[in-house]
Design a protein around this motif. Structure first.
Motif, PDB file in Angstrom:
ATOM      1  N   CYS A 192       0.844  -1.186   0.000  1.00 26.24           N
ATOM      2  CA  CYS A 192       0.000   0.000   0.000  1.00 26.24           C
ATOM      3  C   CYS A 192       0.890   1.251   0.000  1.00 26.24           C
ATOM      4  O   CYS A 192       2.107   1.139   0.176  1.00 26.24           O
ATOM      5  CB  CYS A 192      -0.925  -0.002   1.207  1.00 26.24           C
ATOM      6  N   ALA A 246       4.927  -4.996   5.226  1.00 23.96           N
ATOM      7  CA  ALA A 246       3.479  -5.173   4.990  1.00 23.96           C
ATOM      8  C   ALA A 246       2.709  -4.571   6.152  1.00 23.96           C
ATOM      9  O   ALA A 246       3.298  -4.242   7.188  1.00 23.96           O
ATOM     10  CB  ALA A 246       3.142  -6.654   4.870  1.00 23.96           C
ATOM     11  N   CYS A 247       1.398  -4.435   5.978  1.00 17.18           N
ATOM     12  CA  CYS A 247       0.548  -3.949   7.059  1.00 17.18           C
ATOM     13  C   CYS A 247      -0.804  -4.649   6.945  1.00 17.18           C
ATOM     14  O   CYS A 247      -1.045  -5.380   5.988  1.00 17.18           O
ATOM     15  CB  CYS A 247       0.426  -2.426   6.989  1.00 17.18           C
ATOM     16  N   CYS A 277      -2.412  -4.255   3.429  1.00 17.94           N
ATOM     17  CA  CYS A 277      -1.837  -4.786   2.182  1.00 17.94           C
ATOM     18  C   CYS A 277      -1.152  -6.140   2.333  1.00 17.94           C
ATOM     19  O   CYS A 277      -0.764  -6.740   1.334  1.00 17.94           O
ATOM     20  CB  CYS A 277      -0.859  -3.779   1.596  1.00 17.94           C
TER      21      CYS A 277
HETATM   22 ZN    ZN Z   1       0.711  -1.693   3.842  1.00 14.96          ZN
END
Ligand code: ZN
Ligand code: ZN
Length: 775
Positions: free
Chosen positions: A167, A188-189, A192
């Motif tokens: 993202c 990452a999170c 995403c």
């Molecule tokens: Zn993310």
């Protein structure tokens, strides 16, 4: 004068080698240089990192100091740092990161998987952080690498994160050179990246929302359920370590009756309730490698007895994945976390396979969709002579190389041995050893071995034309090596490879006095060697002495059933005087079936399926059986480990032994006197702990004596120790102390295990030396 020097503007070219790629090294260099207003550039090439710096001498010195101390990226390891003055450049106004020199491949760009760092742990605990409670938080200083890389270069498209599109928020961090996540490939999170879910053992989803998955998993664990949890390098089977019934159920379902289970806690304080944790053990537990560390058990601890019977240690590790921390935050105290596999097969790392293979063991599965490309077991460490040494080298350490003091003139592949297999590539000045693969006689392990060789060769662009392997013609690793087309194969004696592994680790070519002591290795005379004193260098070795041969009946069964080496040792000790009936009471305690005694004895008398051996491992089996610890190794070295565990502390006595010279032939260590005295002690009901101490002390003194004899002849005073028997802490600590007291310089394995996991490293070191000498 000093003031003038400090003010002078200079330009230096600095070349750094070590683990300096893929660990945030260039951003660190950039930030230090920028903060000191130095100009110049930094780039990666095939051998390391090159920096050119321009500015005042004092600033350059400060740069070098900070890069090697407070501002060194946590995972960087600087092996060499050379600086030279070069002419000034006039057109430069800032410091930049240059594109990498793409000639060839950087050797160490793929680094090991590392435990969650403090910064990420803090972020995932902050409600306002966009990765609050995110089970896959990571940065340049932590997270998976080796386990997710499919190919090189180490960029996101070549990892199992390629399916997840970053993202904007993650991408902004990934591309910002001053951010902790600059080029952290698995960044990452929750928006995403990958997620978690919980299924039953038929694969039906129980919970999908992250927080509910965590609370439900914790609830099930507290209720004594067995949960398969997908981690960094594969699945674990988790169960409450304080619940004996639950642990026993895991043993039954996993069909693992005896081998101790490893455990996990989320803090050192919790571990301290169950085991003794020294300062160095604490440092090791908290290290980014986060291995399982063997720790002395505390008396009367609350740990379920079924976790680790017949040993005096517990294997503990700290949480190392964000997911572990989330689970433990739900009031979990201590979990058994054992490898998710069937008996000795490779670790399971894929969701479908886990459901298929572990459905009869686990009550539920905590899954995620960040694929594990390479399964990597937890590493296991313990302490010898105050130093941390590995028993199993895998997650956190692999593919970290062993740096050698020479450059290999061509790529080399070393196939290793068949038990506790690892393999190794030699490339330039690095020996890159694989993780623990396992015992190749298992078909699944063998397939994994072949696939792993291909994978590592690809990652390190190794194209070996020289292949090293064991001398044993029946080893699968030897047969594999011999089947590789168009290569030159070198067959290397097992115990020589052991000693060479120590030389390679310590940057020495030898010669040294090598004491290689283990269960079995094929000898140059076709006998099974196992207690060897070799005068060894990386070029050659000579057999100086060994344990006197004794007959070992029953080939494969001989390493399982202790009664076999025992009868062999008794016939050797008493010769033609040996009467089976005289020893019946002793033998019946070990094996009640007297018919079996007769069959094995006949086998010995007629020399059927019986080999000559100098194996020390089997002597440990026989002694353990005689003091009443059982007749069977359900897993490798079970009896020797049980014998070590009961050894009484503070005993200096030992039994008698002889070193017998025989012309030009190697010196023979004869343990007949020891056996007679030991049997008398057993018959006189001397305590097993005392007999064990006297036995261990005898072996330590006998090996010391052997080394002293070797010193008299060769004038060498360095002793190198390797072989599975040196996984025995009591024996090794005592021997090291004795050798040092007698003015020997003592070397032992620190980077690879002293068991057969060391063999491939030694083979690679010898082949490198021999190949270089020829070219
Ligand atoms: Zn993310
Ligand atoms: Zn981190």
């Amino acid at each position: 004068m000093c003031v003038l020097d400090v003010d002078l503007v200079k330009r230096q070219k600095i070349f750094i080698t070590g683990q300096v790629q893929g660990v945030g090294f260039r951003p660190a260099v950039y930030q230090i240089a920028a903060s000191l207003t130095l100009t110049g550039f930094v780039y990666n090439d095939t051998k390391g990192v090159t920096i050119e710096l321009q500015g005042r001498q004092a600033q350059i010195s400060e740069f070098l100091r900070r890069l090697q101390s407070e501002d060194k990226p946590p995972l960087a390891v600087i092996k060499t740092c050379q600086a030279a003055e070069i002419p000034l450049v006039e057109t430069e106004d800032r410091f930049i990161i240059k594109a990498s020199d793409s000639e060839g491949t950087a050797l160490s760009q793929v680094t090991a998987d590392m435990a969650l760092c403090r910064d990420c742990l803090a972020e995932m605990s902050q409600t306002e952080d966009f990765r609050y409670r995110y089970p896959f938080i990571n940065c340049t200083n932590c997270g998976p690498r080796y386990s997710i890389v499919k190919n090189i270069p180490y960029d996101r498209p070549n990892t199992t994160m390629s399916d997840f599109k970053m993202c904007d928020k993650c991408a902004a961090q990934y591309t910002n050179v001053t951010n902790r996540r600059f080029h952290a490939q698995p960044v990452a999170c929750p928006r995403c990246g990958p997620g978690i879910w919980l299924t039953d053992n038929a694969g039906r989803i129980i919970k999908k929302e992250s927080d509910k998955v965590i609370t439900e998993t914790a609830r099930m664990l507290s209720a004594g359920k067995i949960i398969a949890i997908k981690g960094i390098g594969g699945f674990h089977l988790a169960v409450d370590a304080l619940n004996n019934k639950a642990v026993q159920r895991l043993r039954q379902r996993k069909r693992r009756d005896h081998k101790p289970f490893a455990m996990m806690c989320d803090s050192i304080e919790k571990i301290k309730a169950y085991a003794i944790v020294t300062e160095s053990a604490e440092r090791l537990l908290k290290s980014p490698q986060s291995p399982i560390v063997l720790l002395p058990k505390k008396a009367d601890s609350a740990i379920a007895s079924a976790v680790a019977e017949g040993v005096d240690t517990f294997g503990f590790m700290l949480c190392y994945a964000p997911l572990h921390y989330l689970l433990f935050a739900e009031n979990i105290n201590v979990l058994v976390m054992t490898s998710g596999n069937i008996s000795d097969e490779p670790l399971i790392c894929n969701n479908e396979q886990a459901l298929e293979k572990l459905a009869t063991i686990a009550d539920a599965f905590l899954m995620h969709n960040r694929d594990i490309y390479r399964q990597v077991d937890d590493s296991v460490m313990h302490f010898i002579d105050g130093q941390a040494v590995p028993l199993r080298r895998a997650r956190g350490y692999v593919p970290g190389p062993v740096f050698i003091n020479k450059t290999s003139s061509r790529d080399i592949f070393a196939a290793g041995g068949d038990l506790k297999n690892t393999f190794c590539f030699a490339k330039q000045n690095q020996l890159i050893c694989s993780e623990h693969i396992g015992d190749l006689e298992d078909a699944e392990v063998y397939h994994h071995y072949i696939a792993s060789i291909e994978h590592l060769a690809r990652l390190f662009e190794a194209k070996p034309k020289t292949v090293a392997c064991d001398l044993h013609p029946a080893y699968l690793s030897t047969q594999y090596a011999l089947s590789i087309p168009d290569v030159k194969v070198m067959q290397i004696q097992h115990h020589w490879a052991h000693i060479a592994s120590v030389l390679a680790e310590h940057g020495s070519d030898g010669p040294v006095i090598g004491l290689a002591v283990d269960g079995t290795g094929y000898g140059t005379d076709g006998a099974i060697w196992g207690c060897e004193c070799l005068i060894a260098s990386l070029k050659e070795f000579k057999r100086f002495g060994h344990l006197a041969y004794y007959p070992l009946p029953g080939a494969d069964k001989a390493s399982k059933e202790a009664i076999r080496p025992l009868l062999g040792l008794l016939t050797k000790t008493y010769g033609s005087d040996f009467k089976l009936d005289k020893f019946r009471p002793l033998l019946e305690r070990i094996e009640p079936d007297t018919e079996k005694h007769d069959i094995i004895f006949q086998q010995l008398k007629k020399n059927v399926n019986t080999l000559e051996t100098s194996s020390m491992g089997r002597v440990f089996d026989a002694v353990a059986a005689m003091v009443g610890l059982g007749n069977y190794n359900h897993f490798e070295a079970q009896l020797p480990m049980a014998l070590e565990a009961i050894t009484e502390d503070g005993i200096q006595d030992h039994y008698d032994f002889e070193l017998i010279a025989n012309g030009d032939r190697p010196l023979q260590l004869d343990l007949s006197r020891m056996l007679k005295q030991l049997i008398a002690d057993v018959q006189n009901k001397i305590s097993a702990g005392l007999v064990s101490a006297k036995f261990h002390n005898t072996i330590a003194h006998a090996l010391l004596k052997m080394a002293q004899k070797a010193r008299e002849t060769t004038k060498l005073d360095t002793v190198a120790l390797s072989g599975g028997v040196f996984c025995n802490r009591y024996l090794t600590n005592r021997l090291v102390k004795l050798l040092k007291k007698n003015d020997f310089n003592v070397l032992f394995n620190r980077d690879v295990p002293s068991n057969d996991g060391a063999v491939s490293l030694g083979q690679a070191a010898i082949a490198t030396c021999l190949t270089n000498n020829k070219s």
